[in-house]
Scaffold this active site. Sequence first.
Site, PDB file in Angstrom:
ATOM      1  N   SER A   1      22.085  28.341 -23.913  1.00  0.00           N
ATOM      2  CA  SER A   1      23.082  26.916 -25.450  1.00  0.00           C
ATOM      3  C   SER A   1      22.707  26.931 -26.406  1.00  0.00           C
ATOM      4  O   SER A   1      22.164  26.814 -27.628  1.00  0.00           O
ATOM      5  CB  SER A   1      24.382  26.541 -24.747  1.00  0.00           C
ATOM      6  OG  SER A   1      23.736  25.694 -24.681  1.00  0.00           O
TER       7      SER A   1
ATOM      8  N   GLU B   1      22.931  30.088 -16.945  1.00  0.00           N
ATOM      9  CA  GLU B   1      23.436  31.435 -18.054  1.00  0.00           C
ATOM     10  C   GLU B   1      23.358  32.570 -18.227  1.00  0.00           C
ATOM     11  O   GLU B   1      21.666  32.188 -17.854  1.00  0.00           O
ATOM     12  CB  GLU B   1      23.286  30.036 -19.465  1.00  0.00           C
ATOM     13  CG  GLU B   1      24.675  28.511 -19.530  1.00  0.00           C
ATOM     14  CD  GLU B   1      23.663  27.358 -20.737  1.00  0.00           C
ATOM     15  OE1 GLU B   1      23.945  28.037 -21.258  1.00  0.00           O
ATOM     16  OE2 GLU B   1      23.811  26.647 -20.282  1.00  0.00           O
TER      17      GLU B   1
ATOM     18  N   ASP C   1      27.589  32.367 -16.714  1.00  0.00           N
ATOM     19  CA  ASP C   1      27.477  31.218 -17.859  1.00  0.00           C
ATOM     20  C   ASP C   1      28.031  32.362 -19.338  1.00  0.00           C
ATOM     21  O   ASP C   1      26.196  32.071 -19.265  1.00  0.00           O
ATOM     22  CB  ASP C   1      27.819  30.119 -17.805  1.00  0.00           C
ATOM     23  CG  ASP C   1      28.553  29.318 -19.041  1.00  0.00           C
ATOM     24  OD1 ASP C   1      28.803  30.043 -19.564  1.00  0.00           O
ATOM     25  OD2 ASP C   1      28.839  28.132 -19.167  1.00  0.00           O
TER      26      ASP C   1
END
Length: 381
Positions: free
Chosen positions: A179, A175, A204
């Site tokens: 998150s 990522e 991501d």
Amino acid sequence: MSRLAFLDELLVELEAVGRRRMPRVITRRDGAYVWVGGAKLLNVSSNDYLGLSTHPALVEAATAALEEHGVGAGASRLITGNVALCEELEHALASFHGAPAARLFNSGYAANTGIIPVLVGKDDVVFSDELNHASIIDGCRLSRARTVVYRHNDLGHLADLLAEHRGRRRLVVTESLFSMDGDLSPLGQLREMTAAAGAILMVDDAHAVGAVGDGRGLGWAAEADVVVGTLGKAFGTAGAYVLGASSLIEVLWNRARTLVFSTGLPVPGLAASVAAVRLVGSPEGALLRQRLERHRRLLGAGSHIVPLVVGDDRRAMDAMNHLMEDGLLVQAIRPPTVPVGTSRLRLSLSAALSDEDALVVDAAVRRLVAGGWVVPRGTSR
Ligand SMILES: *Cc1c(COP(=O)(O)O)cnc(C)c1O
């Protein structure tokens, strides 16, 4: 009945350890506020980082498309579901990011589980950050490639592992803005390391696109080979997209099962997304990101995702209920979404919050910290 008794047992077990999950019902939404069981709460758990999900420009675009084209796509895109708005949105996204091409997926989950198996197969190796999202983990599993998990953002560890697996096709996936922790991956160094090793780099960008910097996210700017962006977060709609070389984008029609075997996105949503891409790249989008940045600075946070690690699962739920009594909706996050022992409140800031709202959030966070609910950063793992 008795054949499914194991399911009742599972629910009892989850309840006993404080991990049973239940969605709450939102009966009304207005800007940064939501109504739950009659109570009006300030929503500090939404990924609608710019507050676009209820923006008039998006609503208008969706309404016009709804009236002209109806609701559903009617089929997968390769059958007869490829309405012109799909292509328009893909061109808008590629051009917004400065990428050669883009391809839509029905969700970020479908994008990650669809793309990773296109990039690697059973003779290959995928290197995945230990904190990567469940959709990346599942994409790795579906690919049947050997999956090697490296310690979070640990470049030394990754370098050793890459060297161990020389001679195979290798994919590194991470990522950009994590998150559940709100920290950044070292994309510049990852790009150098993967390029030197001849490995593919996939990023991501779910929580960065639209929300940070100029709105174009972090992955494509860092020259990643493959970038996944979501439309359900800062863009305020639904769906996801991948950016990459034209060859990759074309191959997806032939190999990405979550793209090929699924009905296209609803038409009003596509129109709203086109409007969202325009807005995110406009001066108004820049103003919204400035407000988000102001809230971030007020809270002294590293990004718009603010993890308050409590540790114990039930204690995290208690902390959540505590905040709810103060009028704030902040979802507690428990394993398996986060590692065991790091249950937390995950605050997500949004430009939908006014400056006054942000002050209320800041005061509530201070009370939680003063009350001894939050484990100081760096001691949680
Ligand atoms: C939310 C999220 C996804 C999934 O996106 P959806 O469109 O909600 O399915 C994928 N990756 C990361 C890092 C996410 O946070």
